[in-house]
Enzyme design. Structure first.
Site, PDB file in Angstrom:
ATOM      1  N   HIS A  85      50.419  14.237 -30.581  1.00 29.07           N
ATOM      2  CA  HIS A  85      49.559  13.404 -29.921  1.00 29.07           C
ATOM      3  C   HIS A  85      48.433  12.801 -30.818  1.00 29.07           C
ATOM      4  O   HIS A  85      47.597  13.594 -31.257  1.00 29.07           O
ATOM      5  CB  HIS A  85      49.233  13.693 -28.470  1.00 29.07           C
ATOM      6  CG  HIS A  85      48.690  12.809 -27.634  1.00 29.07           C
ATOM      7  ND1 HIS A  85      47.307  12.129 -27.606  1.00 29.07           N
ATOM      8  CD2 HIS A  85      49.463  12.138 -26.673  1.00 29.07           C
ATOM      9  CE1 HIS A  85      47.156  11.166 -26.932  1.00 29.07           C
ATOM     10  NE2 HIS A  85      48.519  10.990 -26.393  1.00 29.07           N
ATOM     11  N   GLU A 139      53.734   5.592 -29.904  1.00 29.68           N
ATOM     12  CA  GLU A 139      52.335   5.537 -29.327  1.00 29.68           C
ATOM     13  C   GLU A 139      51.339   4.901 -30.480  1.00 29.68           C
ATOM     14  O   GLU A 139      51.048   5.693 -31.013  1.00 29.68           O
ATOM     15  CB  GLU A 139      51.613   6.771 -28.997  1.00 29.68           C
ATOM     16  CG  GLU A 139      52.666   7.180 -27.700  1.00 29.68           C
ATOM     17  CD  GLU A 139      51.511   8.154 -26.920  1.00 29.68           C
ATOM     18  OE1 GLU A 139      51.761   8.026 -25.513  1.00 29.68           O
ATOM     19  OE2 GLU A 139      51.029   9.365 -27.457  1.00 29.68           O
ATOM     20  N   GLY A 145      44.857   4.305 -23.959  1.00 26.93           N
ATOM     21  CA  GLY A 145      43.682   4.324 -23.133  1.00 26.93           C
ATOM     22  C   GLY A 145      42.957   3.038 -23.351  1.00 26.93           C
ATOM     23  O   GLY A 145      41.709   3.159 -23.106  1.00 26.93           O
ATOM     24  N   SER A 184      48.817   2.933 -22.567  1.00 27.48           N
ATOM     25  CA  SER A 184      48.484   1.768 -21.605  1.00 27.48           C
ATOM     26  C   SER A 184      49.484   1.520 -20.614  1.00 27.48           C
ATOM     27  O   SER A 184      49.583   0.327 -20.148  1.00 27.48           O
ATOM     28  CB  SER A 184      47.460   0.861 -22.113  1.00 27.48           C
ATOM     29  OG  SER A 184      46.383   1.399 -22.907  1.00 27.48           O
ATOM     30  N   GLY A 205      49.702   8.088 -19.244  1.00 28.40           N
ATOM     31  CA  GLY A 205      48.325   8.836 -19.475  1.00 28.40           C
ATOM     32  C   GLY A 205      47.593   8.411 -18.186  1.00 28.40           C
ATOM     33  O   GLY A 205      47.723   9.005 -17.201  1.00 28.40           O
ATOM     34  N   GLY A 206      46.569   7.567 -18.546  1.00 29.63           N
ATOM     35  CA  GLY A 206      45.661   7.221 -17.382  1.00 29.63           C
ATOM     36  C   GLY A 206      46.381   7.052 -16.026  1.00 29.63           C
ATOM     37  O   GLY A 206      45.552   7.347 -14.987  1.00 29.63           O
TER      38      GLY A 206
HETATM   39  P1  PGA Z   1      47.246   6.171 -21.387  1.00 24.96           P
HETATM   40  O1  PGA Z   1      47.890   7.514 -22.554  1.00 24.96           O
HETATM   41  O2  PGA Z   1      48.615   5.727 -20.771  1.00 24.96           O
HETATM   42  O3  PGA Z   1      46.084   6.565 -21.130  1.00 24.96           O
HETATM   43  O4  PGA Z   1      47.193   4.991 -22.538  1.00 24.96           O
HETATM   44  C1  PGA Z   1      49.018   7.662 -23.109  1.00 24.96           C
HETATM   45  C2  PGA Z   1      49.170   9.100 -23.721  1.00 24.96           C
HETATM   46  O5  PGA Z   1      48.099   9.413 -24.067  1.00 24.96           O
HETATM   47  O6  PGA Z   1      50.105   9.373 -24.253  1.00 24.96           O
END
Ligand code: PGA
Length: 224
Positions: A85, A139, A145, A184, A205-206
């Site tokens: 990550h 990603e 984020g 995101s 994530g968020g």
């Molecule tokens: P996010 O995070 O959805 O907040 O962008 C994704 C991740 O960290 O894998």
């Protein structure tokens, strides 16, 4: 078919969310901070949720203060681990070592791939010796984020590239090359991402922390 859903809870205090997750009627992987893994394993019993770790040590055991090994994870019933990550400051070499030891230990692995270009993807894929246990999570830089998910075109291009490279790399008919998209993902873009790309699911994530938003995302995932 239900898309694969992985929740990455990062370093958030999430013990209060475990009951709400347990009530969700969808197969889902939940990557928790280490201290919550045991508690979550108990709460998730009898549900479709599976716990996983967000990282692991590259070492098997020994004097590595603050680190957690695959052996320790196995000891508490964890069989899923994420590596690579962007928020973990590992070199590509260390990430590859983690992939390999997790493969040898029989873990399911979410291997995060990212960067800015196909050269970055090549670099991250170069040391792989098998597809055992692997699911990739694409990603790209700038998508995590930020509320700015990657474009549909760039997701398709990169995911196709990853699959083609793997087939070329192993010069065989690797049937199944599961790839998730992360960065995101939310209730506004999830339908577009799952409906218009070839990804097998999403790494969230968020949006995992906002239950009404997460519920909408999961309802969308159930349709793909
Ligand atoms: P996010 O995070 O959805 O907040 O962008 C994704 C991740 O960290 O894998």
């Amino acid at each position: 078919m239900i898309s694969r859903v992985v929740l990455n809870l990062k370093m958030h205090k999430t013990s209060g969310l475990l009951d709400a997750y347990a009530a969700m009627n969808i197969p889902c992987d939940v990557l928790l901070p280490f201290p919550y893994l045991g508690q979550a394993a108990e709460r998730f019993q009898g549900t479709q949720l599976r716990i996983g770790a967000q990282n692991v040590s590259e070492f098997s055991h020994g004097a590595y203060t603050g680190q957690v090994s695959l052996e320790i994870l196995q000891d508490i019933g964890v069989s899923l681990v994420m590596v690579g990550h962007q928020e973990v400051p590992d070199s590509t070499k260390v990430v590859m070592k983690k992939v390999q030891i997790a493969q040898q230990a029989g873990f399911d692995i979410i291997y995060c791939l990212g960067g800015k270009s196909v050269a970055d993807l090549d670099h991250q894929l170069a040391g792989l010796s098998s597809m055992d246990g692997l699911t990739f999570a694409y990603e790209p830089d700038g998508s995590i984020g930020t509320q700015q998910s990657a474009s549909i075109e760039s997701i398709n291009e990169s995911v196709d590239y990853i699959r083609a490279r793997i087939r070329q790399h192993f010069s065989s008919n690797v049937q199944d090359i599961p790839v998730l998209y992360g960065g995101s993902v939310n209730n506004k873009n999830c339908q577009d991402i799952l409906g218009n790309t070839s990804v097998d699911g999403v790494l969230i994530g968020g949006a995992s922390l906002n239950l009404p938003v997460l519920e909408e995302v999961l309802n969308i995932c159930k349709r793909f």
